[in-house]
Design a protein around this motif. Structure first.
Motif, PDB file in Angstrom:
ATOM      1  N   ALA A   1      11.476  13.816  17.954  1.00 58.62           N
ATOM      2  CA  ALA A   1      11.600  14.279  19.335  1.00 58.62           C
ATOM      3  C   ALA A   1      10.481  15.245  19.718  1.00 58.62           C
ATOM      4  CB  ALA A   1      12.957  14.954  19.543  1.00 58.62           C
TER       5      ALA A   1
ATOM      6  N   TYR B   1      19.862  10.672  24.786  1.00 59.41           N
ATOM      7  CA  TYR B   1      18.642  10.635  23.962  1.00 59.41           C
ATOM      8  C   TYR B   1      18.920  11.177  22.560  1.00 59.41           C
ATOM      9  CZ  TYR B   1      13.829  11.675  22.520  1.00 59.41           C
ATOM     10  OH  TYR B   1      12.646  11.742  21.823  1.00 59.41           O
ATOM     11  N   LEU B   2      19.550  12.351  22.503  1.00 57.81           N
ATOM     12  CA  LEU B   2      19.803  12.993  21.211  1.00 57.81           C
ATOM     13  C   LEU B   2      20.826  12.213  20.391  1.00 57.81           C
ATOM     14  CD1 LEU B   2      18.951  15.464  19.582  1.00 57.81           C
ATOM     15  CD2 LEU B   2      20.867  16.709  20.588  1.00 57.81           C
TER      16      LEU B   2
ATOM     17  N   GLU C   1      19.728  14.191  28.112  1.00 58.63           N
ATOM     18  CA  GLU C   1      19.633  14.904  26.835  1.00 58.63           C
ATOM     19  C   GLU C   1      20.662  14.377  25.837  1.00 58.63           C
ATOM     20  OE1 GLU C   1      20.186  19.014  27.618  1.00 58.63           O
ATOM     21  OE2 GLU C   1      18.111  19.385  28.215  1.00 58.63           O
ATOM     22  N   LYS C   2      21.887  14.222  26.313  1.00 55.61           N
ATOM     23  CA  LYS C   2      22.959  13.800  25.422  1.00 55.61           C
ATOM     24  C   LYS C   2      22.730  12.384  24.918  1.00 55.61           C
ATOM     25  CE  LYS C   2      27.972  13.830  25.003  1.00 55.61           C
ATOM     26  NZ  LYS C   2      29.251  14.208  25.643  1.00 55.61           N
TER      27      LYS C   2
ATOM     28  N   VAL D   1      17.231  21.488  18.390  1.00 56.53           N
ATOM     29  CA  VAL D   1      18.125  20.362  18.083  1.00 56.53           C
ATOM     30  C   VAL D   1      19.539  20.872  17.825  1.00 56.53           C
ATOM     31  CG1 VAL D   1      18.613  18.498  16.458  1.00 56.53           C
ATOM     32  CG2 VAL D   1      16.254  18.912  17.197  1.00 56.53           C
TER      33      VAL D   1
ATOM     34  N   LEU E   1      21.209  21.902  21.069  1.00 61.15           N
ATOM     35  CA  LEU E   1      21.609  20.755  21.885  1.00 61.15           C
ATOM     36  C   LEU E   1      22.823  20.037  21.279  1.00 61.15           C
ATOM     37  CD1 LEU E   1      18.108  19.284  22.815  1.00 61.15           C
ATOM     38  CD2 LEU E   1      19.702  20.484  24.335  1.00 61.15           C
ATOM     39  N   ILE E   2      22.896  19.991  19.953  1.00 59.53           N
ATOM     40  CA  ILE E   2      24.052  19.366  19.286  1.00 59.53           C
ATOM     41  C   ILE E   2      25.337  20.119  19.645  1.00 59.53           C
ATOM     42  CG2 ILE E   2      25.168  19.037  17.044  1.00 59.53           C
ATOM     43  CD1 ILE E   2      22.413  18.291  15.904  1.00 59.53           C
TER      44      ILE E   2
ATOM     45  N   VAL F   1      15.200  14.196  13.172  1.00 62.46           N
ATOM     46  CA  VAL F   1      15.380  14.124  14.623  1.00 62.46           C
ATOM     47  C   VAL F   1      14.381  15.038  15.325  1.00 62.46           C
ATOM     48  CG1 VAL F   1      16.946  14.670  16.532  1.00 62.46           C
ATOM     49  CG2 VAL F   1      17.796  13.426  14.532  1.00 62.46           C
TER      50      VAL F   1
END
Length: 606
Positions: A587, A568-569, A565-566, A594, A597-598, A583
């Protein structure tokens, strides 16, 4: 205690009792014994001993040792204190360096008890027989005195008498002038008439005690009563003279007040020294406290909880973990949070010393014990008495020394190399190793009985690869540490670089990570550390490590997904210049996800 007695300062009751008996047998008078330097200063204020005998070891962690006590007494210009001989003694620690230190602080003599007890008794006999009443050297003033008196005849008579005894005499004729003279000239003693113009004696007395608490004050009045005398003493007056008085009474009161000033000044310096010592101890405890061990992961929180439980106890602790995990840092945190925190923390690395040198370092040696032993040297275990002894790499201690060390733990005493005397030691042992200590016991390269003595409580420090979620915290900590010393501004680290750091396995653990960040801060040309500033072996990683096969399936899968996840993002955010909407579209997820996850992966714009 009367003039001519000996004041003994010592907390070892068996030693002081034996000394008291010997001194009384030698007809050296009634002897007063106090346990601490604090009590000694109070006794000096109350009485005038002809000599002080003081143990160099402090009564407690907050007390001064004998050297500090002697230095304070001898450093003052007040003759009534500086002329008192101070004899320092040590229980079973004969050392040329200690003798030299005693000379440096002004001690009349330094002896070891009980071995040199007869010498001490003889020396004190000579001191008390030969010592004349304390008096200043020729040409030296015994002190500055301010006489506050509005009657000119009385003032003239007092000035002449005091000057004949060598005192430097100042004069004031009213309360305002008295306050100005005390403020500007700082006399040691003020002879203060109670009834004076402008401000009365009580008002001036209150001002002196607030502004110049060491200054001694003697009140003089022709209108006194017992009630007034009690009130003046409660307000802080050191003595009270009713007019008319004999000049000998004035001189006697002045001399006594001078001595009280000297003791009071030393006591103030003593308290300031204690405050400084406590301040330093607080700083040390803060530097090595558990709050300075970085880690928010579940495994580290469990470790912290266990440390909090065992630190206040006296249990020996075995700390295991790979090299670079921070075993000594945990040991120092245990010491800082223990009841022994005011004692010394003495570390020794068993792997870095040869067998003979390690033995000498641990147990000490007597003069002539081996070639090159030109003087007696106490071992590190002696210096650690009252504190914590940390033995790093205990698994590499030679078997011959293991047996001797076991005996120390069992008997709480040691015998120096080449010596016969058993010297008591009181230490808590924290031991650390990066070896498989259980296997060492099975292989008989480590004594089983010593193992059980040390392994009362075991703490395992996890390697960094088992607590990857702590890596961002550690990176930020080291960035702040090294950025302060960097000539270039350092604002942070890029998400790609942080992802690589999280993916790396860190065989050198926290120590390797610290060195990596220091290197990156030194090499980077930009405020934000990029992947280019990292070592080649880290840059070559794909960013997502192979699954950790030592963990459970669920845990390994969860960790792998987190890193994916980290990574990819992070790439999407950089590609779209942190445009969250762009983004989310690429995605195929919503903006809220988003944002979440940030925050979770700390991927905010640098």
């Amino acid at each position: 205690m009367s003039q001519g007695d000996i004041l003994i300062v010592g907390h070892q009751e068996d030693l002081t009792s034996r000394l008291v008996s010997e001194l009384r047998r030698a007809n050296l008078g009634v002897i007063k014994v106090v346990e601490s330097a604090t009590a000694a200063f109070k006794q000096l204020e109350a009485d005038s001993p002809k000599a002080v005998v003081c143990d160099v070891e402090p009564a407690s962690g907050t007390d001064l040792d004998g050297f500090q006590f002697c230095r304070l007494v001898k450093s003052r210009e007040q003759p009534a204190l500086s002329y008192i001989p101070v004899v320092l003694y040590s229980a079973g620690r004969k050392d040329v360096q200690l003798e030299q230190l005693a000379k440096d602080v002004g001690a009349a003599l330094f002896l070891n008890l009980p071995q040199q007890q007869d010498s001490l008794v003889g020396a004190l006999g000579e001191i008390t027989a030969a010592q004349a009443p304390a008096s200043p050297s020729p040409g030296e003033s015994p002190g500055r005195v301010l006489v506050v008196e509005d009657d000119e005849d009385t003032l003239t008579t007092m000035r002449a008498e005091l000057a004949s005894q060598g005192y430097e005499v100042l004069e004031a004729r009213d309360g305002d002038e008295a306050i100005e003279k005390v403020s500007s000239s700082e006399p040691r003693v003020v002879l203060l008439d109670y009834r004076i113009p402008k401000k009365d004696g009580m008002t001036v007395l209150h001002w002196i005690k607030r502004s110049k608490p060491a200054t001694a004050v003697v009140i003089m009045t022709a209108y006194g009563s017992e009630v007034l005398a009690v009130d003046l003493m409660k307000a802080g007056a050191d003595d009270y003279l009713r007019k008319p008085f004999e000049m000998k009474d004035l001189l006697g009161a002045t001399a006594t007040a001078m001595r009280k000033y000297g003791v009071r000044l030393v006591d103030m310096q003593f308290r300031e020294t204690l405050c400084e010592i406590e301040k330093l101890r607080t700083q040390v405890r803060a530097s090595y406290g558990l709050e300075n061990v970085i880690g928010s992961s579940a495994v580290m929180q469990k470790l912290f909880e266990l440390v909090h439980k065992v630190a206040p106890t006296e249990a020996n602790i075995l700390i295991t973990g790979e090299s670079g995990t921070g075993k000594e840092l945990i040991a120092r945190a245990i010491h800082a949070n223990s009841r022994r925190s005011k004692g010394a923390f003495v570390p020794v690395d068993c792997a870095s010393l040869s067998e003979s040198l390690l033995e000498s370092e641990l147990f000490g040696h007597e003069k002539g014990a081996f070639t090159g032993a030109h003087r007696t040297r106490p071992g590190l275990l002696e210096f650690a008495t009252g504190g914590t002894f940390f033995m790093d790499e205990i698994g590499k201690m030679p078997l011959s020394i293991q047996s001797k060390f076991l005996r120390v733990l069992q008997e709480k005493s040691l015998r120096r190399l080449g010596g016969n005397e058993q010297i008591p030691v009181d230490v808590r042992v924290l031991a650390a190793t990066n070896l498989d200590i259980d296997e060492a016991v099975k292989s008989r390269v480590f004594r089983e009985d010593l193992y059980y003595r040390l392994n009362v409580v075991r703490l395992r420090i996890p390697p960094l690869r088992e607590r990857r979620e702590d890596i961002p915290l550690l990176v930020n900590h080291f960035l702040r540490k090294f950025a302060d010393a960097s000539p270039r501004p350092i604002e942070g680290i890029s998400p790609d670089a942080l992802t690589l750091l999280e993916a790396y396995n860190w065989p050198g653990n926290v120590r390797e990570l610290e060195n990596t960040i220091e290197r990156a801060v030194s090499l980077t040309d930009t405020p934000v550390i990029s992947t280019e500033a990292l070592p080649l072996n880290i840059r070559q990683l794909t960013g997502i490590p192979d699954p950790d096969l030592t963990a459970s399936f669920k845990k390994a899968k969860h960790r792998w997904i987190e890193l994916f996840e980290k990574k990819y993002l992070s790439e999407l955010l950089q590609r779209h210049n942190y445009n969250v909407s762009a983004v989310a579209r690429e995605a195929g997820i919503d903006r809220k996800t988003v944002h979440r996850l940030i925050v979770r992966h700390r991927l905010q714009r640098p």
